[in-house]
Write a protein that holds these residues in place. Structure first.
Motif, PDB file in Angstrom:
ATOM      1  N   PRO A  73       0.810  -1.226   0.000  1.00  0.00           N
ATOM      2  CA  PRO A  73       0.000   0.000   0.000  1.00  0.00           C
ATOM      3  C   PRO A  73       0.838   1.267   0.000  1.00  0.00           C
ATOM      4  O   PRO A  73       2.025   1.257   0.271  1.00  0.00           O
ATOM      5  CB  PRO A  73      -0.797  -0.127   1.300  1.00  0.00           C
ATOM      6  N   ALA A  74       0.163   2.364  -0.318  1.00  0.00           N
ATOM      7  CA  ALA A  74       0.702   3.729  -0.164  1.00  0.00           C
ATOM      8  C   ALA A  74       1.778   4.093  -1.173  1.00  0.00           C
ATOM      9  O   ALA A  74       2.696   4.851  -0.866  1.00  0.00           O
ATOM     10  CB  ALA A  74       1.204   3.961   1.257  1.00  0.00           C
ATOM     11  N   SER A  75       1.659   3.563  -2.385  1.00  0.00           N
ATOM     12  CA  SER A  75       2.531   3.969  -3.486  1.00  0.00           C
ATOM     13  C   SER A  75       4.005   3.699  -3.171  1.00  0.00           C
ATOM     14  O   SER A  75       4.333   2.849  -2.341  1.00  0.00           O
ATOM     15  CB  SER A  75       2.283   5.446  -3.817  1.00  0.00           C
ATOM     16  N   ASP A  76       4.894   4.404  -3.846  1.00  0.00           N
ATOM     17  CA  ASP A  76       6.324   4.214  -3.596  1.00  0.00           C
ATOM     18  C   ASP A  76       6.692   4.604  -2.178  1.00  0.00           C
ATOM     19  O   ASP A  76       7.555   3.979  -1.553  1.00  0.00           O
ATOM     20  CB  ASP A  76       7.136   5.044  -4.594  1.00  0.00           C
ATOM     21  N   THR A  77       6.041   5.627  -1.640  1.00  0.00           N
ATOM     22  CA  THR A  77       6.329   6.050  -0.266  1.00  0.00           C
ATOM     23  C   THR A  77       6.095   4.898   0.697  1.00  0.00           C
ATOM     24  O   THR A  77       6.921   4.628   1.583  1.00  0.00           O
ATOM     25  CB  THR A  77       5.447   7.250   0.118  1.00  0.00           C
ATOM     26  N   GLY A  78       4.978   4.207   0.555  1.00  0.00           N
ATOM     27  CA  GLY A  78       4.705   3.062   1.418  1.00  0.00           C
ATOM     28  C   GLY A  78       5.738   1.974   1.268  1.00  0.00           C
ATOM     29  O   GLY A  78       6.174   1.366   2.260  1.00  0.00           O
ATOM     30  N   ALA A  79       6.152   1.706   0.022  1.00  0.00           N
ATOM     31  CA  ALA A  79       7.144   0.655  -0.209  1.00  0.00           C
ATOM     32  C   ALA A  79       8.480   0.993   0.460  1.00  0.00           C
ATOM     33  O   ALA A  79       9.110   0.135   1.082  1.00  0.00           O
ATOM     34  CB  ALA A  79       7.334   0.445  -1.712  1.00  0.00           C
ATOM     35  N   VAL A  80       8.913   2.254   0.331  1.00  0.00           N
ATOM     36  CA  VAL A  80      10.167   2.662   0.968  1.00  0.00           C
ATOM     37  C   VAL A  80      10.047   2.579   2.481  1.00  0.00           C
ATOM     38  O   VAL A  80      10.938   2.055   3.174  1.00  0.00           O
ATOM     39  CB  VAL A  80      10.569   4.089   0.540  1.00  0.00           C
ATOM     40  N   GLU A  81       8.944   3.094   3.024  1.00  0.00           N
ATOM     41  CA  GLU A  81       8.759   3.074   4.472  1.00  0.00           C
ATOM     42  C   GLU A  81       8.785   1.641   5.013  1.00  0.00           C
ATOM     43  O   GLU A  81       9.403   1.355   6.043  1.00  0.00           O
ATOM     44  CB  GLU A  81       7.433   3.742   4.840  1.00  0.00           C
ATOM     45  N   ILE A  82       8.111   0.733   4.340  1.00  0.00           N
ATOM     46  CA  ILE A  82       8.101  -0.662   4.769  1.00  0.00           C
ATOM     47  C   ILE A  82       9.512  -1.220   4.800  1.00  0.00           C
ATOM     48  O   ILE A  82       9.910  -1.916   5.742  1.00  0.00           O
ATOM     49  CB  ILE A  82       7.190  -1.493   3.843  1.00  0.00           C
TER      50      ILE A  82
END
Length: 385
Positions: A70-79
């Protein structure tokens, strides 16, 4: 200067969400099944097909895991940051707004003690030779807000013991990513492929999976961030079972983009289109005395997000608030004429313009755009407003 007569057939030059492929329409998404559960066999097959087709187009090694988060690229980086960091020191590369955001996460929110910052001003890269291969590295491949990208991965050691965590959201499908040098790669559908937002892609090397299964971070992880259970990777996330409910309409749209990419020749064709478009913009820049590419070194210039700095002396000598007012007036005039939409620079970046040159942009539209940029500057950028 008189107002140009020819306008782009499609004036969409936003850096995200980006223009869809030529010929796209909602009618093309006929496989969409509204009201079906994302856990149904039909929808799980579609989610899995996004990962399978992405592997084909991006030429991702078979032993890498590909998940939709979820949450676009931002979500992927945060994860990635919250799951993986803390086992060793971190080198954070900062030369534009998103890299600065990842630094804030690492230093201020994860509160890691051993963080080295490698920073540079807008338009430049930091000294990549100073990166320590024994530390984890967090960087953006393409700095969307500055138009500066790393030219290659020569600075990444093949014998590294740290992980390389790469935000590649405006680089995936636009450059030939060297998978052997990257351990975590993230991107969103809304960039080079012109897909819908809200969903991100998280791609993990075997080394990243090993870190996940052997390192337990000293912090609680929200459910939406968790990639492991009982010390093992949750395989379902990388087989079409998403962490939360995805938009199946966005999934259908992502499949449409991937099908189009393969139909035109796959990754080489996508890269060629991006390079061609960026070259057209640079050729126009080189013939103008009022504007330059914000990226100083030609080897570091983005082929997707071309950032323009206004160099006219009268403009350059204005206070920053006045510069931003003039750029805003230019952009508003372009939008009013339906000549260009969403070409203002990123709010945190230097005052200027930003032109998306990804694979879905057509060269004829760029050629039609250039006279309008000249007109907008003459009317609202050079003269007082």
């Amino acid at each position: 200067m008189s107002k140009p007569r020819i306008k782009p057939a499609n004036p969409q030059f936003s850096t995200g969400p980006c223009k869809k492929r030529s010929g796209w329409s909602l009618a093309e998404l006929s496989g969409y099944s509204p009201g079906r559960s994302h856990r149904s066999q039909l929808c799980r097959r579609k989610l899995a097909e996004v990962t399978i087709a992405s592997r084909r187009v991006l030429q991702i090694p078979e032993d890498w895991r590909i998940g939709i988060v979820p949450a676009s690229d931002t979500g992927a980086v945060e994860i990635a940051l919250w799951n993986l960091l803390g086992e060793r020191g971190v080198d954070a590369l900062v030369w534009e707004s998103f890299g600065r955001g990842w630094l804030v996460d690492v230093r201020d929110h994860l509160k890691l003690d051993d963080v080295r910052i490698h920073a540079a001003d807008y338009g430049y890269l930091p000294d990549l030779s100073q990166i320590d291969s024994g530390r984890d590295v967090v960087f953006t491949w393409n700095g969307t807000t500055s138009g500066v990208r790393v030219p290659n991965a020569d600075w990444i050691s093949e014998t590294r013991t740290g992980l390389t965590i790469c935000d590649a959201t405006s680089a995936a499908f636009a450059v030939d990513l060297p998978w052997e040098k990257l351990d975590v790669v993230t991107y969103s559908w809304q960039k080079v492929m012109g897909g819908e937002g809200a969903h991100g892609m998280l791609i993990l090397s075997p080394a990243a999976v090993n870190r996940l299964e052997t390192f337990v971070p000293a912090r609680p992880l929200p459910k939406i961030f968790r990639l492991t259970k009982n010390g093992k990777l949750i395989d379902g996330i990388f087989q079409g079972v998403t962490i939360n409910t995805p938009s199946m309409l966005a999934v259908e749209d992502a499949l449409d983009g991937l099908t189009w990419a393969e139909s035109i020749g796959g990754l080489p064709a996508l890269i060629k289109r991006c390079n061609r478009n960026a070259s057209l913009v640079q050729d126009w820049i080189d013939q103008r005395d009022w504007v330059c590419n914000l990226a100083v070194d030609p080897q570091t210039r983005s082929n997707t997000s071309v950032c323009l700095k206004i160099t006219d002396p009268a403009f350059d000598n204005l206070p920053e608030d006045d510069q931003r007012a003039r750029v805003k007036a230019m952009v508003q005039a372009l939008e009013a004429e339906a000549a260009a939409f969403d070409v203002i620079g990123y709010p945190d970046a230097l005052p200027g313009l930003r032109i998306w040159t990804g694979a879905t942009i057509e060269p004829d539209d760029l050629e039609a755009l250039f006279p309008w940029l000249d007109w907008a500057f003459e009317q609202f950028g050079r003269d007082s407003i």
